[in-house]
Design a protein around this motif. Structure first.
Motif, PDB file in Angstrom:
ATOM      1  N   GLY A 111       0.784  -1.219   0.000  1.00  0.00           N
ATOM      2  CA  GLY A 111       0.000   0.000   0.000  1.00  0.00           C
ATOM      3  C   GLY A 111       0.820   1.274   0.000  1.00  0.00           C
ATOM      4  N   ALA A 112       2.124   1.149  -0.220  1.00  0.00           N
ATOM      5  CA  ALA A 112       3.005   2.329  -0.254  1.00  0.00           C
ATOM      6  C   ALA A 112       3.374   2.648  -1.703  1.00  0.00           C
ATOM      7  N   PRO A 113       3.528   3.933  -2.025  1.00  0.00           N
ATOM      8  CA  PRO A 113       4.000   4.264  -3.382  1.00  0.00           C
ATOM      9  C   PRO A 113       5.371   3.637  -3.621  1.00  0.00           C
ATOM     10  N   GLY A 114       5.601   3.163  -4.830  1.00  0.00           N
ATOM     11  CA  GLY A 114       6.889   2.550  -5.125  1.00  0.00           C
ATOM     12  C   GLY A 114       7.145   2.461  -6.606  1.00  0.00           C
ATOM     13  N   THR A 115       8.411   2.358  -6.968  1.00  0.00           N
ATOM     14  CA  THR A 115       8.786   2.209  -8.371  1.00  0.00           C
ATOM     15  C   THR A 115       9.424   0.852  -8.649  1.00  0.00           C
ATOM     16  N   VAL A 116       9.655   0.058  -7.604  1.00  0.00           N
ATOM     17  CA  VAL A 116      10.139  -1.312  -7.760  1.00  0.00           C
ATOM     18  C   VAL A 116       9.060  -2.206  -7.167  1.00  0.00           C
ATOM     19  N   LEU A 117       8.457  -3.042  -8.028  1.00  0.00           N
ATOM     20  CA  LEU A 117       7.325  -3.869  -7.623  1.00  0.00           C
ATOM     21  C   LEU A 117       7.643  -5.339  -7.827  1.00  0.00           C
ATOM     22  N   GLU A 118       7.090  -6.178  -6.980  1.00  0.00           N
ATOM     23  CA  GLU A 118       7.267  -7.622  -7.080  1.00  0.00           C
ATOM     24  C   GLU A 118       6.195  -8.180  -8.011  1.00  0.00           C
ATOM     25  N   ALA A 119       6.615  -8.775  -9.123  1.00  0.00           N
ATOM     26  CA  ALA A 119       5.667  -9.271 -10.127  1.00  0.00           C
ATOM     27  C   ALA A 119       4.781 -10.394  -9.599  1.00  0.00           C
ATOM     28  N   ALA A 120       5.255 -11.145  -8.631  1.00  0.00           N
ATOM     29  CA  ALA A 120       4.478 -12.262  -8.103  1.00  0.00           C
ATOM     30  C   ALA A 120       3.332 -11.800  -7.195  1.00  0.00           C
ATOM     31  N   LEU A 121       3.359 -10.538  -6.766  1.00  0.00           N
ATOM     32  CA  LEU A 121       2.339 -10.024  -5.855  1.00  0.00           C
ATOM     33  C   LEU A 121       1.494  -8.963  -6.537  1.00  0.00           C
ATOM     34  N   GLN A 122       0.248  -8.826  -6.103  1.00  0.00           N
ATOM     35  CA  GLN A 122      -0.613  -7.805  -6.699  1.00  0.00           C
ATOM     36  C   GLN A 122      -0.135  -6.408  -6.319  1.00  0.00           C
ATOM     37  N   PHE A 123      -0.426  -5.449  -7.192  1.00  0.00           N
ATOM     38  CA  PHE A 123      -0.230  -4.043  -6.868  1.00  0.00           C
ATOM     39  C   PHE A 123      -1.439  -3.277  -7.382  1.00  0.00           C
ATOM     40  N   SER A 124      -1.571  -2.037  -6.960  1.00  0.00           N
ATOM     41  CA  SER A 124      -2.744  -1.241  -7.318  1.00  0.00           C
ATOM     42  C   SER A 124      -2.342   0.091  -7.910  1.00  0.00           C
ATOM     43  N   VAL A 125      -3.201   0.600  -8.749  1.00  0.00           N
ATOM     44  CA  VAL A 125      -3.100   1.971  -9.229  1.00  0.00           C
ATOM     45  C   VAL A 125      -4.379   2.641  -8.748  1.00  0.00           C
ATOM     46  N   THR A 126      -4.226   3.677  -7.928  1.00  0.00           N
ATOM     47  CA  THR A 126      -5.386   4.351  -7.358  1.00  0.00           C
ATOM     48  C   THR A 126      -5.365   5.824  -7.719  1.00  0.00           C
ATOM     49  N   GLY A 127      -6.517   6.433  -7.646  1.00  0.00           N
ATOM     50  CA  GLY A 127      -6.571   7.854  -7.933  1.00  0.00           C
ATOM     51  C   GLY A 127      -7.956   8.407  -7.741  1.00  0.00           C
ATOM     52  N   GLN A 128      -8.143   9.584  -8.312  1.00  0.00           N
ATOM     53  CA  GLN A 128      -9.447  10.227  -8.217  1.00  0.00           C
ATOM     54  C   GLN A 128      -9.709  11.070  -9.446  1.00  0.00           C
ATOM     55  N   ILE A 129     -10.993  11.213  -9.730  1.00  0.00           N
ATOM     56  CA  ILE A 129     -11.482  12.063 -10.813  1.00  0.00           C
ATOM     57  C   ILE A 129     -12.215  13.211 -10.145  1.00  0.00           C
ATOM     58  N   THR A 130     -11.820  14.439 -10.435  1.00  0.00           N
ATOM     59  CA  THR A 130     -12.473  15.610  -9.861  1.00  0.00           C
ATOM     60  C   THR A 130     -13.068  16.434 -10.990  1.00  0.00           C
TER      61      THR A 130
END
Length: 143
Positions: free
Chosen positions: A24-43
């Protein structure tokens, strides 16, 4: 953050996106075997003139490799006029190839990806619109 294009209306809006690792922390190195998320908002601030359904799709383009496609399940949210609407695209583990250490990626491939989030919208009548935006999320090592 990116500005949302509203055509033919003159309106204001922004589209934000952040990549979060499996913790759940911002990062630029991600583990491919684990899920990651892209989150945001529309205003949107358009005097309640914008209503419909927005879809956010995340794309991955592998540098020096064959992967160039949408990843994760696109997020679909209802837009009911002015306000801020959160969204999340979850990318399942193993969506992108996992290169176990200490080995390098296979010849002709890299573990470097440029990610982008794209916003599209249909109006409340179900017709496509020119309301759109995108965010270049940057370069990520995913292995």
């Amino acid at each position: 953050m990116a500005v949302i294009q509203f055509f033919p209306l003159s309106a204001a809006g922004t589209f934000d996106a952040t990549v979060l690792d499996n913790n759940g922390a911002p990062g630029t190195v991600l583990e491919a075997a684990l899920q990651f998320s892209v989150t945001g908002q529309i205003t949107i601030n358009a005097g309640q003139a914008i209503t419909g359904r927005a879809t956010v799709t995340v794309y991955a383009d592998q540098l020096g490799g064959p992967i160039d496609r949408a990843i994760g399940t696109p997020a679909t949210v209802n837009i009911n006029g002015d306000g801020t609407v959160p969204w999340t695209v979850t990318v399942a583990g193993t969506t992108l190839p996992d290169v176990p250490p200490p080995g390098p990626p296979p010849a002709g491939q890299s573990s470097l990806y440029r990610l982008a989030a794209v916003l599209t919208m249909v109006n409340s009548a179900g017709r496509g619109t020119e309301t759109t935006s995108f965010v270049d999320l940057g370069l990520f090592r995913i292995s």
